[in-house]
Write a protein that holds these residues in place. Sequence first.
Motif, short mmCIF file in Angstrom:
data_model
loop_
_atom_site.label_atom_id
_atom_site.label_comp_id
_atom_site.label_asym_id
_atom_site.label_seq_id
_atom_site.Cartn_x
_atom_site.Cartn_y
_atom_site.Cartn_z
N ARG B 320 0.83 -1.22 0.00
CA ARG B 320 0.00 0.00 0.00
C ARG B 320 0.86 1.27 0.00
N ARG B 321 2.01 1.21 0.67
CA ARG B 321 2.87 2.39 0.79
C ARG B 321 3.41 2.84 -0.56
N SER B 323 1.94 3.61 -3.14
CA SER B 323 1.19 4.71 -3.75
C SER B 323 1.67 6.07 -3.26
N GLU B 324 2.47 6.08 -2.18
CA GLU B 324 3.05 7.35 -1.71
C GLU B 324 4.24 7.78 -2.55
N GLY B 325 4.67 6.90 -3.45
CA GLY B 325 5.74 7.28 -4.36
C GLY B 325 7.08 6.64 -4.05
N ASN B 327 11.53 7.06 -4.71
CA ASN B 327 12.51 8.13 -4.92
C ASN B 327 13.37 7.87 -6.16
N ASN B 385 5.46 7.99 -10.37
CA ASN B 385 4.80 8.42 -9.14
C ASN B 385 3.36 8.86 -9.40
N LYS B 389 0.20 6.99 -7.60
CA LYS B 389 -0.78 7.76 -6.84
C LYS B 389 -2.19 7.51 -7.36
N PRO B 392 -3.74 3.22 -6.39
CA PRO B 392 -3.42 2.52 -5.14
C PRO B 392 -4.08 1.14 -5.14
#
Lengths: 408, 408
Positions: B320-321, B323-325, B327, B385, B389, B392
């Motif tokens: 799930r994390r 979807s926060e993008g 680096n 990203n 987003k 998800p």
Amino acid sequence: MPEIVQTVLPNGLTVVAEPIPGASSLAMTLLTPAGLASQPVDQQGVAPLLSEMICRGAGGKTARQHSDALDTLGVQRSTDAQTRFFRIGATMIGSKMKEALPLLFDMARTPTLAEEALAPSVDLSIQAIDSLADEPQRRAMLELRSQHYPDPVGRPPVGVREHLENMTVDTVRKFWFEHFVARGSILGFAGSFDTDELLATVNDLLGDWGGEAHPAHGQGAGTGGVHHVHTDSTQVHIALAYPTIPDTHEDRVLQQAATAVLSGGMSGRLFTEVREKRGLVYSVYATYAGQKDRGDVLAYAGTTVPRAQETLDVLSGELRRLSEGVNQSEFERAIVGMKSSLVMQGESTTARGASIASDVYVFGQPRSLEYAASEVDAVTLDQLNAYLKANPPGDMTIVTLGPEPLKA
Amino acid sequence: MPEIVQTVLPNGLTVVAEPIPGASSLAMTLLTPAGLASQPVDQQGVAPLLSEMICRGAGGKTARQHSDALDTLGVQRSTDAQTRFFRIGATMIGSKMKEALPLLFDMARTPTLAEEALAPSVDLSIQAIDSLADEPQRRAMLELRSQHYPDPVGRPPVGVREHLENMTVDTVRKFWFEHFVARGSILGFAGSFDTDELLATVNDLLGDWGGEAHPAHGQGAGTGGVHHVHTDSTQVHIALAYPTIPDTHEDRVLQQAATAVLSGGMSGRLFTEVREKRGLVYSVYATYAGQKDRGDVLAYAGTTVPRAQETLDVLSGELRRLSEGVNQSEFERAIVGMKSSLVMQGESTTARGASIASDVYVFGQPRSLEYAASEVDAVTLDQLNAYLKANPPGDMTIVTLGPEPLKA
């Protein structure tokens, strides 16, 4: 075909390299004399534990920095502890060689082996032992090794739980310090590279590596015999071994051909007799496990409880029947299969890199695929049948996993 | 690089061939529209049963004669029933092509499917089901498929025991007759061959093949949700899935990159968070299972009972994390890893032959490695990203195998 180059650095490290025309990838195998056999008798597990910890930081880089750097270069790598050697393997695009080798060699020469890496690495090593409960085929083969081989050859690659539980970071560092040494190590490359540039890079990075191999530890003979491990399952796993000639014996190719008659291709005897005609097992094979100083035939069959006794009888019967000889057609299929396998090996940089490094240990020098093929071409049916007659299987070590023992 | 040739014979068979310079081997993949999805709803198992029986004689040759003939040519082959297609795969030395193809095509066109081959083949098929009891990781993934996918996509590749027990040789023959057809079949080659000679040989041997694909059977939607399968073990196997875009979606490469951030290389998030930092599991991965008309992310972790709940929490949390993008550095490693994998694929005739045949089904045409690499090069971190987003993970299907259920 280009030559395979072999060179020994002044510090005793052997480097062997086979350029493969048309390849873009480069495969590396580093063998250091830090295998399971080098573990102190009461520290079994320190080598597999090291194969975890060596991936957790090296050359002043943290675990994260080091693995990020290798992944940024697209380097796939793996580490494991084999009987005689600890192996660091890597595959990369050839053009990344000069950037990747320093990072890979750091794992061997300057691993961090940090205190905080110990606990999770021990946890994972013990989980690897626990997970054998759910891998009965692998468990049967490991049990067979430990019963059949003398120590240290039969040592479990996963280590011993009680030894692992007592390990300190000093144990691991001491093992690394003593056994990750230049003399006795073998470094193999295959694939895309300029040989001069590769050897110069290796010399720059490893020329000042030092140390000598320590003798391996070992404490006894294999017990052999028949062993049963109780499991609550509807499945039975049968593992079987008997000794034969070592890989260094001149008749090695004959032994390989014999195993190919049993287990090479769908017309192999085991596949035909055990699986196809009788529908006894879903999985069956035999393999020749040739080593430098010993050789064995190992066989496996997985089946259900009602079929287990017949499966064992037919399997061991087929192994013994081999000494009565094989026919011309079986012989030809075995030879063709062995030669096809050599061609396939030549198209995999990973397989070739691993193979020539192993050759250096077993034979003292790499063997080209052409040479290996000529060895296969040189054998005759008469030689094979004479060999089989003179070398019938002796006592077999048998391990069964299942609800009930079988009659050996 | 030489061109990949694609041609459609008048009978509707698509042939696709990629010569690989420097290769000695030739790999073949024949896909016929006789997959698990083509099985009648109450005959699940007829396709895997056929994958046994098709190896037991063809073209007027007995099982023994046919497998002897292929082994005499050194042809390695395998058969299996996938969701949409039945696959016959083979690898050989390129020079054996003209002798090997008639034998291989006989398996598809004139298999004997003898009455006496039925019983041992059914036995082996049922043993394959039984042996899942001793392969809990595989069992967890099959259970996940059947819960997550709608029928027919989630059908068990091993079939259904009750259906297999009732099968007659007529059932098998009817399935073969209806679904081993030219139109809708795809034949892929990669490796060492002269393209004109290869295509002429295929045309000679398969030009008069006939028949049309029948529509696939299917009866419902996947149930999703959380499922527990009780086992008496100290190990817990966790399998997890959620739907995403299909392979035909323009953002496919972004989804592949996302999975590479999770599970590509040792610096992947799952390896780092679940395994390395927490020492939770011995084995963990996530993969993008892209299909023509649907796509899913599948994930697996194997662990011990005390670590199971935390493992599930961290695993689903990491999915799930995403979807926060991600680096820049993670993105770059993912791209390099994907491109390295393409280079490795290019060095395996087997991988290339299978890949271009699959491309024909999914995309209507083969994709060259250069094209695939250019697709990977074209994506940017911002695109990735934005994609993550906007997409998800929704509801997850979760299957656990172990002594106790977990909290989803």
